[in-house]
Write a protein that holds these residues in place. Sequence first.
Motif, PDB file in Angstrom:
ATOM      1  N   UNK A 108      24.624-105.194   4.898  1.00  0.00           N
ATOM      2  CA  UNK A 108      23.416-104.750   5.610  1.00  0.00           C
ATOM      3  C   UNK A 108      23.779-104.433   7.054  1.00  0.00           C
ATOM      4  N   UNK A 109      23.478-103.202   7.472  1.00  0.00           N
ATOM      5  CA  UNK A 109      23.817-102.755   8.830  1.00  0.00           C
ATOM      6  C   UNK A 109      22.557-102.346   9.584  1.00  0.00           C
ATOM      7  N   UNK A 110      22.507-102.774  10.836  1.00  0.00           N
ATOM      8  CA  UNK A 110      21.429-102.372  11.731  1.00  0.00           C
ATOM      9  C   UNK A 110      21.818-102.721  13.162  1.00  0.00           C
ATOM     10  N   UNK A 111      21.383-101.952  14.098  1.00  0.00           N
ATOM     11  CA  UNK A 111      21.574-102.248  15.531  1.00  0.00           C
ATOM     12  C   UNK A 111      23.026-102.593  15.880  1.00  0.00           C
ATOM     13  N   UNK A 112      23.984-101.939  15.277  1.00  0.00           N
ATOM     14  CA  UNK A 112      25.382-102.227  15.569  1.00  0.00           C
ATOM     15  C   UNK A 112      25.885-103.543  15.003  1.00  0.00           C
ATOM     16  N   UNK A 113      25.130-104.129  14.103  1.00  0.00           N
ATOM     17  CA  UNK A 113      25.499-105.414  13.497  1.00  0.00           C
ATOM     18  C   UNK A 113      25.580-105.258  11.985  1.00  0.00           C
ATOM     19  N   UNK A 114      26.338-106.148  11.365  1.00  0.00           N
ATOM     20  CA  UNK A 114      26.447-106.134   9.907  1.00  0.00           C
ATOM     21  C   UNK A 114      26.411-107.552   9.372  1.00  0.00           C
ATOM     22  N   UNK A 115      25.742-107.712   8.241  1.00  0.00           N
ATOM     23  CA  UNK A 115      25.738-108.973   7.504  1.00  0.00           C
ATOM     24  C   UNK A 115      26.330-108.669   6.138  1.00  0.00           C
ATOM     25  N   UNK A 116      27.312-109.460   5.724  1.00  0.00           N
ATOM     26  CA  UNK A 116      27.993-109.191   4.463  1.00  0.00           C
ATOM     27  C   UNK A 116      27.038-109.254   3.280  1.00  0.00           C
ATOM     28  N   UNK A 117      26.266-110.339   3.188  1.00  0.00           N
ATOM     29  CA  UNK A 117      25.324-110.506   2.082  1.00  0.00           C
ATOM     30  C   UNK A 117      24.001-111.060   2.606  1.00  0.00           C
ATOM     31  N   UNK A 118      22.922-110.530   2.074  1.00  0.00           N
ATOM     32  CA  UNK A 118      21.603-111.106   2.314  1.00  0.00           C
ATOM     33  C   UNK A 118      21.112-111.535   0.946  1.00  0.00           C
ATOM     34  N   UNK A 119      20.808-112.816   0.811  1.00  0.00           N
ATOM     35  CA  UNK A 119      20.432-113.356  -0.490  1.00  0.00           C
ATOM     36  C   UNK A 119      19.143-114.163  -0.365  1.00  0.00           C
ATOM     37  N   UNK A 120      18.461-114.278  -1.476  1.00  0.00           N
ATOM     38  CA  UNK A 120      17.215-115.051  -1.511  1.00  0.00           C
ATOM     39  C   UNK A 120      17.304-116.104  -2.600  1.00  0.00           C
ATOM     40  N   UNK A 121      16.857-117.293  -2.247  1.00  0.00           N
ATOM     41  CA  UNK A 121      16.702-118.362  -3.237  1.00  0.00           C
ATOM     42  C   UNK A 121      15.383-119.038  -2.906  1.00  0.00           C
ATOM     43  N   UNK A 135      33.999-110.477  -0.936  1.00  0.00           N
ATOM     44  CA  UNK A 135      32.544-110.302  -0.923  1.00  0.00           C
ATOM     45  C   UNK A 135      31.982-110.213  -2.334  1.00  0.00           C
ATOM     46  N   UNK A 136      32.699-109.539  -3.221  1.00  0.00           N
ATOM     47  CA  UNK A 136      32.250-109.454  -4.614  1.00  0.00           C
ATOM     48  C   UNK A 136      32.257-110.836  -5.268  1.00  0.00           C
ATOM     49  N   UNK A 137      33.297-111.617  -4.981  1.00  0.00           N
ATOM     50  CA  UNK A 137      33.356-112.975  -5.529  1.00  0.00           C
ATOM     51  C   UNK A 137      32.238-113.842  -4.966  1.00  0.00           C
ATOM     52  N   UNK A 138      31.970-113.701  -3.676  1.00  0.00           N
ATOM     53  CA  UNK A 138      30.904-114.485  -3.048  1.00  0.00           C
ATOM     54  C   UNK A 138      29.554-114.120  -3.643  1.00  0.00           C
ATOM     55  N   UNK A 139      29.309-112.836  -3.853  1.00  0.00           N
ATOM     56  CA  UNK A 139      28.040-112.399  -4.448  1.00  0.00           C
ATOM     57  C   UNK A 139      27.891-112.962  -5.860  1.00  0.00           C
ATOM     58  N   UNK A 148      27.075-116.655  -5.647  1.00  0.00           N
ATOM     59  CA  UNK A 148      25.670-116.882  -5.287  1.00  0.00           C
ATOM     60  C   UNK A 148      24.750-116.629  -6.474  1.00  0.00           C
ATOM     61  N   UNK A 149      24.972-115.537  -7.176  1.00  0.00           N
ATOM     62  CA  UNK A 149      24.133-115.219  -8.338  1.00  0.00           C
ATOM     63  C   UNK A 149      24.232-116.312  -9.401  1.00  0.00           C
ATOM     64  N   UNK A 190      20.838-117.470  -6.699  1.00  0.00           N
ATOM     65  CA  UNK A 190      20.440-116.585  -5.602  1.00  0.00           C
ATOM     66  C   UNK A 190      20.275-115.163  -6.123  1.00  0.00           C
ATOM     67  N   UNK A 191      19.377-114.432  -5.496  1.00  0.00           N
ATOM     68  CA  UNK A 191      19.212-113.006  -5.757  1.00  0.00           C
ATOM     69  C   UNK A 191      19.802-112.269  -4.563  1.00  0.00           C
ATOM     70  N   UNK A 192      20.718-111.359  -4.813  1.00  0.00           N
ATOM     71  CA  UNK A 192      21.318-110.579  -3.736  1.00  0.00           C
ATOM     72  C   UNK A 192      20.343-109.458  -3.366  1.00  0.00           C
ATOM     73  N   UNK A 193      19.893-109.470  -2.117  1.00  0.00           N
ATOM     74  CA  UNK A 193      18.958-108.455  -1.629  1.00  0.00           C
ATOM     75  C   UNK A 193      19.685-107.278  -0.998  1.00  0.00           C
TER      76      UNK A 193
END
Length: 120
Positions: free
Chosen positions: A32-45, A13-17, A20-21, A25-28
Motif C-alpha cells: 500500500x502506497x500513499x504520501x511517499x510511504x509504503x506499508x508491506x501488508x495491511x491486514x484485518x482480523x 512478503x508472500x510468505x508473511x501474507x 497471516x491468512x 487474517x484477511x489481507x486488505x
Amino acid sequence: MVFNFTLPGQGGEALAARYLEKNGYKILEKNYRTCGSEVDLVAQKGNTICFVEVKTRGSDEYGLPEEFVHEKKRRKIIRAAKVFIGRKIYEDFYVRFDIISVLNKMDEVEINHIKHAFQE
C-alpha cells in the motif's frame, strides 16, 4: 511466536501474507502506497487493522530482521496508516503496527510475528 516451514521460491512478503491468512487474517492491501510511504501488508482480523512491515534476511549475522525497522520507517508506516484509516469504512477499527521477520536458515524459513511492535 516463531513459525517454521519450508517453501522454496517465495519471497518474504508472500510468505508473511500466507502466514497471516493461515492465522485468520484477511489481507486488505499489499504494498500500500500513499504520501511517499509504503506499508508491506495491511491486514484485518476482527475489528483490528494491522499495518505490517515485513523484513527478510538470509542470516542473523548482522542482527535479526526486525531490528532493521528504524524510526524513520516507522514514521512512514504511521503516516500511511493515517491515510488508510481515514477512509470512512475503517474509522471504528482498532489499529495495530506489527513486524513480521522472515529469516532464511538454510532449508527452513523462520517467521516471527511481532504484534504491537511499535505505536504512534
